[in-house]
Motif scaffolding. Structure first.
Motif, PDB file in Angstrom:
ATOM      1  N   UNK A  70     -15.872   6.951  -5.785  1.00  0.00           N
ATOM      2  CA  UNK A  70     -14.772   7.647  -5.103  1.00  0.00           C
ATOM      3  C   UNK A  70     -15.178   8.693  -4.066  1.00  0.00           C
ATOM      4  N   UNK A  71     -16.408   9.191  -4.083  1.00  0.00           N
ATOM      5  CA  UNK A  71     -16.723  10.378  -3.287  1.00  0.00           C
ATOM      6  C   UNK A  71     -17.318  10.097  -1.918  1.00  0.00           C
ATOM      7  N   UNK A 458     -18.959 -10.297   5.597  1.00  0.00           N
ATOM      8  CA  UNK A 458     -18.022  -9.622   4.696  1.00  0.00           C
ATOM      9  C   UNK A 458     -17.715 -10.424   3.439  1.00  0.00           C
ATOM     10  N   UNK A 459     -18.106 -11.699   3.390  1.00  0.00           N
ATOM     11  CA  UNK A 459     -17.835 -12.526   2.212  1.00  0.00           C
ATOM     12  C   UNK A 459     -18.830 -12.291   1.084  1.00  0.00           C
ATOM     13  N   UNK A 460     -19.946 -11.640   1.366  1.00  0.00           N
ATOM     14  CA  UNK A 460     -20.944 -11.394   0.333  1.00  0.00           C
ATOM     15  C   UNK A 460     -20.414 -10.380  -0.684  1.00  0.00           C
ATOM     16  N   UNK A 461     -20.720 -10.611  -1.964  1.00  0.00           N
ATOM     17  CA  UNK A 461     -20.157  -9.774  -3.020  1.00  0.00           C
ATOM     18  C   UNK A 461     -20.641  -8.332  -2.918  1.00  0.00           C
ATOM     19  N   UNK A 462     -21.915  -8.117  -2.543  1.00  0.00           N
ATOM     20  CA  UNK A 462     -22.435  -6.753  -2.438  1.00  0.00           C
ATOM     21  C   UNK A 462     -21.797  -6.010  -1.271  1.00  0.00           C
ATOM     22  N   UNK A 464     -18.770  -6.595  -0.229  1.00  0.00           N
ATOM     23  CA  UNK A 464     -17.425  -6.271  -0.691  1.00  0.00           C
ATOM     24  C   UNK A 464     -17.421  -5.003  -1.552  1.00  0.00           C
ATOM     25  N   UNK A 465     -18.433  -4.855  -2.399  1.00  0.00           N
ATOM     26  CA  UNK A 465     -18.540  -3.632  -3.211  1.00  0.00           C
ATOM     27  C   UNK A 465     -18.792  -2.424  -2.319  1.00  0.00           C
ATOM     28  N   UNK A 466     -19.671  -2.577  -1.326  1.00  0.00           N
ATOM     29  CA  UNK A 466     -19.961  -1.486  -0.394  1.00  0.00           C
ATOM     30  C   UNK A 466     -18.703  -1.094   0.379  1.00  0.00           C
ATOM     31  N   UNK A 467     -17.921  -2.074   0.781  1.00  0.00           N
ATOM     32  CA  UNK A 467     -16.676  -1.808   1.495  1.00  0.00           C
ATOM     33  C   UNK A 467     -15.664  -1.087   0.612  1.00  0.00           C
ATOM     34  N   UNK A 468     -15.636  -1.457  -0.667  1.00  0.00           N
ATOM     35  CA  UNK A 468     -14.726  -0.806  -1.616  1.00  0.00           C
ATOM     36  C   UNK A 468     -15.116   0.647  -1.834  1.00  0.00           C
TER      37      UNK A 468
END
Length: 470
Positions: A70-71, A458-462, A464-468
């Motif tokens: 979150x930070x 952007x389809x890579x799972x890592x 996606x986590x970085x984007x989140x």
């Protein structure tokens, strides 16, 4: 005291009282506004929510995990506000990297005590996917750190005399990489267990569903070479069927639904419905059969080469030449490993050559029907031909599993490395894992800012986590 002095003193006292009241009001309102801003910030509610979730799930270091998730955004905002007044950073890119670094520090302290997390697999996955698929040397336009990344791109060496050789090696890397990886995989699998080698570290999926069904039908003894062709044909047919069902599900939308959608809106003739279904079934057969053939072919070639060359071990172990026998018995494990690797490399190379020749035609497949209504100018590739992207994905997967097995064996059994405590290995692996995710976060910022290859990366799972997180 004169009247003027009294009046001036009273005025000054009044002004001092007003200034004091203004200071008191300012001291009261500023903290209230800051506290209100902090309490109303969306990141705080997210932080509280994830902290509670992690506490309920009994995940180690829940506060650090909440910090990690979150930070990142409030840290970026704080650094940008600081930079607006003090100008510590030259650009927003530096701010993003520093905030990503702080986020990865949170990740380090969140995961350091979690021994159930496979950090060695995660770090290998991050680094190989980043350099092998998302940001390979051929993608010259992706410069995450411009002054540094350019040295890892083939285009940087364009004016060098060895550029043509370098580019040729990279363009044809599959012809070397896959045979080498298959050779190592075969060596891991076939080396007898008495040598205490890598078989127990092979990927369970690879061992159970790929290698076992093939090699269980092959026996090589001192007096006989045997291959159960009937049982092998049964497993071959079963694997064809299973893979065909998987491909049917994956390709149903693009080959059936999209085509019928075109018919509905007048982009295709209604008479082509049966042709679309027939072409769909033909595609499933050819695609699944080509992949299964690719799996079986190097293994069958390896079996044949082993059958033809295995008598060499009788010569090596013969008492007629004591010097040769002594050398063989003292280096038996290494000789056998290198022998299997050579067999595997030759088999893998032959398989690559056969695939490049496109020897089996994709009979019954209508390329006109296969095209979308707005793609009539593009050529539909042969479906039995396995593309470079297929080999890239396969090589990355094999490289991950082989490197992981080698690392775990070295860490556990090597005389030098085994002396290092597991807690130290845990710290090193956690640090490298966080560094790999740091690279993913920087790449995610790059594609968001410049939109270069965004749809693919952007389809890579890592990512996606970085984007989140950001």
């Amino acid at each position: 005291m004169s009247i003027n002095d009294l009046m001036s003193n009273s005025i000054y006292n009044y002004i001092d009282q007003l200034e004091a009241k203004e200071d008191e009001i300012l001291e009261e309102t500023i903290p209230k506004s800051i506290y209100k801003k902090i309490l109303n910030h969306p990141s705080l509610s997210r932080w509280i929510k994830y902290s509670i979730i992690f506490y309920i799930l009994r995940i180690p270091n829940p506060i650090q995990w909440a910090n990690f998730i979150t930070l990142n955004k409030p840290i970026r905002q704080a650094l940008k506000n600081l930079n607006n007044s003090k100008h510590y950073f030259s650009n927003t890119l530096s701010i993003d990297r520093i905030s990503n670094l702080i986020t990865c520090i949170f990740l380090y302290f969140a995961s350091i005590n979690n021994y159930k997390l496979p950090k060695d697999y995660a770090l290998i996955s991050f680094l190989t996917t980043y350099h092998g698929e998302l940001n390979p040397p051929s993608k010259s336009q992706i410069l995450v750190i411009p002054n540094f990344s350019k040295y890892f791109k083939i285009s940087y060496y364009k004016n060098k005399s060895y550029y043509s050789l370098l580019k040729s090696c990279y363009d044809n890397k599959e012809f070397v990489i896959f045979p080498l990886l298959f050779a190592q995989l075969l060596s891991n699998y076939l080396t007898p267990t008495k040598y205490k080698l890598n078989q127990r570290y092979i990927s369970p999926f690879m061992k159970r569903y790929i290698l076992n069904p093939i090699w269980i039908n092959f026996q090589l003894g001192h007096n006989h070479k045997y291959l159960n062709w009937l049982n092998l044909l049964g497993t071959y047919s079963l694997q064809n069927l299973i893979l065909a069902l998987g491909i049917a599900g994956i390709s149903f939308k693009s080959l059936i639904l999209d085509k019928f959608y075109e018919i509905k809106y007048g982009k295709r003739d209604k008479d082509s419905e049966s042709s679309i279904i027939k072409n769909y079934l033909v595609y499933i057969f050819h695609k699944s059969n080509s992949i299964i053939n690719f799996i079986y072919l190097p293994n069958l070639i390896s079996m044949e080469l082993i059958s033809l060359t295995s008598p060499i071990f009788k010569v090596l172990n013969s008492s007629k030449n004591l010097g040769l026998q002594y050398f063989y018995l003292n280096n038996q494990k290494q000789i056998f490993k290198n022998y299997i690797k050579l067999i595997g490399f030759i088999a893998g190379l032959i398989t690559m050559i056969i695939n490049s020749k496109k020897m089996i035609p994709d009979f019954g497949y209508n390329k006109t029907i296969a095209k979308q209504y707005d793609e009539y100018e593009e050529e539909v590739p042969k479906i039995r031909y396995l593309s470079k992207q297929f080999f890239n994905d396969l090589n990355i997967y094999l490289f991950k599993t082989i490197l992981l097995s080698k690392w775990r064996i070295t860490k556990t059994h090597h005389p030098t490395f085994s002396k290092i405590q597991l807690s130290i290995w845990n710290q090193i692996e956690t640090l490298i894992m966080c560094f790999g995710f740091y690279k993913m976060m920087n790449l995610n910022d790059f594609i968001k800012l410049r939109a270069i290859d965004k749809d693919r990366i952007s389809q890579d799972y890592a990512i996606k986590v970085a984007n989140f997180v950001t």
